[in-house]
Design an enzyme around this catalytic site. Sequence first.
Site, PDB file in Angstrom:
ATOM      1  N   ASP A 123      11.462  48.639  30.504  1.00 52.31           N
ATOM      2  CA  ASP A 123      11.992  49.563  30.907  1.00 52.31           C
ATOM      3  C   ASP A 123      10.702  50.529  31.788  1.00 52.31           C
ATOM      4  OD1 ASP A 123      13.160  51.760  31.975  1.00 52.31           O
ATOM      5  OD2 ASP A 123      14.372  51.988  30.248  1.00 52.31           O
ATOM      6  N   THR A 163      14.737  62.335  22.792  1.00 49.98           N
ATOM      7  CA  THR A 163      14.340  61.136  24.133  1.00 49.98           C
ATOM      8  C   THR A 163      14.780  61.712  25.498  1.00 49.98           C
ATOM      9  OG1 THR A 163      14.221  59.451  22.267  1.00 49.98           O
ATOM     10  CG2 THR A 163      14.386  58.972  24.765  1.00 49.98           C
ATOM     11  N   GLY A 204      21.738  54.863  28.349  1.00 45.27           N
ATOM     12  CA  GLY A 204      22.072  55.933  27.261  1.00 45.27           C
ATOM     13  C   GLY A 204      22.954  55.226  26.188  1.00 45.27           C
ATOM     14  N   GLY A 232      21.817  53.545  23.977  1.00 44.49           N
ATOM     15  CA  GLY A 232      21.506  53.321  22.639  1.00 44.49           C
ATOM     16  C   GLY A 232      20.597  51.955  22.582  1.00 44.49           C
ATOM     17  N   LYS A 233      20.185  51.275  23.708  1.00 37.00           N
ATOM     18  CA  LYS A 233      19.313  49.786  23.609  1.00 37.00           C
ATOM     19  C   LYS A 233      18.214  50.037  22.859  1.00 37.00           C
ATOM     20  CE  LYS A 233      19.410  49.600  27.895  1.00 37.00           C
ATOM     21  NZ  LYS A 233      20.047  50.821  28.316  1.00 37.00           N
ATOM     22  N   THR A 234      17.105  51.195  23.055  1.00 37.09           N
ATOM     23  CA  THR A 234      15.928  51.186  22.336  1.00 37.09           C
ATOM     24  C   THR A 234      16.204  51.490  21.064  1.00 37.09           C
ATOM     25  OG1 THR A 234      14.896  52.254  24.456  1.00 37.09           O
ATOM     26  CG2 THR A 234      13.785  52.520  22.228  1.00 37.09           C
ATOM     27  N   SER A 235      17.303  52.247  20.512  1.00 32.26           N
ATOM     28  CA  SER A 235      17.350  52.531  19.250  1.00 32.26           C
ATOM     29  C   SER A 235      17.778  51.182  18.246  1.00 32.26           C
ATOM     30  CB  SER A 235      18.436  53.579  18.816  1.00 32.26           C
ATOM     31  OG  SER A 235      18.043  54.723  19.447  1.00 32.26           O
TER      32      SER A 235
END
Length: 583
Positions: free
Chosen positions: A45, A501, A18, A20-23
């Site tokens: 993931d 998300t 949560g 913000g790795k993907t962002s």
Amino acid sequence: MALPDITTRHAFFTGKGGVGKTSLSCATGLALADAGKRVLIVSTDPASNLDEVLGTPLGLIPRAIDGAANLFALNIDPEAAAAAYRERMVAPYRGVLPAAAIQSMEEQFSGACTVEIAAFDEFSKLLGDPAATQAFDHVIFDTAPTGHTLRLLTLPSAWDEFIASSTGGASCLGPLAGLEKQKALYAATVKRLADPQETAVILVSRPEVSALREAERTRAELAELGVRNIRLAINGIFKADKPGDTIADTMTRRAAEALAAMPGKLSDLPRTSTPFLPRGTVGLDALRIMAHPEKATPPKQTSMPTQALPPGLRGLLDDIAKSRRGVVMTMGKGGVGKTTIAAAIAVALAELGHEVILSTTDPAAHVGATIEDGIPNLRVTRIDPALEVRQYTEEVLRKAGDQLDATGRAMLEEDLRSPCTEEIAVFRAFARTVDEGKDGFVVLDTAPTGHTILLLDAAEAYHREVMRTQGDMPESVRQLLPRLRDPDYTRTLIVTLPEATPVHEAGRLQADLGRAGITPYAWVINQSLLASGTADPLLCERGGYELPFIRHVAGTSTVRCALIPWLPNAPVGRAGLAGFVDA
């Protein structure tokens, strides 16, 4: 600088769920692509939402991202990878071996164990084989939450050691020849992970004590793995424009205090910071704002929209308490607050006089930092993978070892050295913990979505494996799935945040649970700024952004729904958790 400066060919983005790795990984990849570099973003993931953030459906093959020249992405889908891996290993023997032998091989290649090694096999091709990504200047890995990521990063060494020490026979992965062929690839993977000229690891964190603590733990463990090129990215820093608003002032103060108390070795890392952005980070336009936050438009929302909101957690808790026993599981995407909600429910049930066990299956195990010791009627436990593996190995050897000759015992010990043994041992411990719900309440703070689903899906594979190595099955394992499917025994809370998300991921989780025959008891929307009472313009903008997601959850996702506001008092310790339940 808002985004990390990537100069290596490979970059990993990792951190607590949560944060913000993907962002950040997508924004960084997009910035590189906009600068003329050919970039591939890869998600490892099990609960990937890369498709949603980039606005393009993805699969196992690199796909060009609509609206972004030079940018490509793919998902390492664990289930698809497992199916392909299984068929690749079994296909050469079809028509050669008897049908019974083929069926036996297929059984060995089923379950969570094969899913994990198959996903790693795909990952190794991308990192260890330069030809697989030679068309790209940069390969960015959007990795799973920390526990899964660390396991992924240690697998090259673990499998290399397992292969090197194996002398023959079949492991839980099937014929060892399938792994033997990969030894050179795995060795190259290990080498590239530790090469600072080839690979950078970006630790992503929010300006929060728990996230920074997790980042420091990850930094230390990565250093032990020989990874030296590590950087820190702080995401979502909020600073109030002017003082006077309780929520805005608290958010500003908490961020400043957390950053000031950052562990020294973490603080010494090269660092970038990204400000709080109220409109979410889904879509290319939002990702480009992350690279250039100065271009964000000023807030348009001057007050919170008026809206009837779902009730708080107290109603759900009172209903759960009526049953006097059973299991409560909090599930959801990493970082949505499962640990806090599990701890709050456990403490509240204990305060009502019920005997309660609060346990976690999360590899990152944050529950200890949330709750204090010495609460009457409450016992806090953790399923420790290392301990469970040791106990499981000793039990198997004790029960089966005496009946085997030297060769047979050597083969059994070889099986038990496999990293896959951890899945079996942890699953057994999970079943044992659920069994304790017969006599009181068990509250389970579960791992992030993908890991949890793999754990729950392992029942049949576990049954086959335990019959092969032990010849019996504990009654707790036999009863596990019936208990999880029994709404009077197990109540599953799907936890989410009021944003795109997490809500969409929670919807997929509900569908996955449905296929497993498990009906969620309720949804819990956590950390709502819309319900917080703030009047700060930037936070009001965020509240307006939350509204459609709250309506979606309350109106279409479940018959029960609770909403918890963003609270100025941290939900830590007995008093903080009590306020959380009654907010």
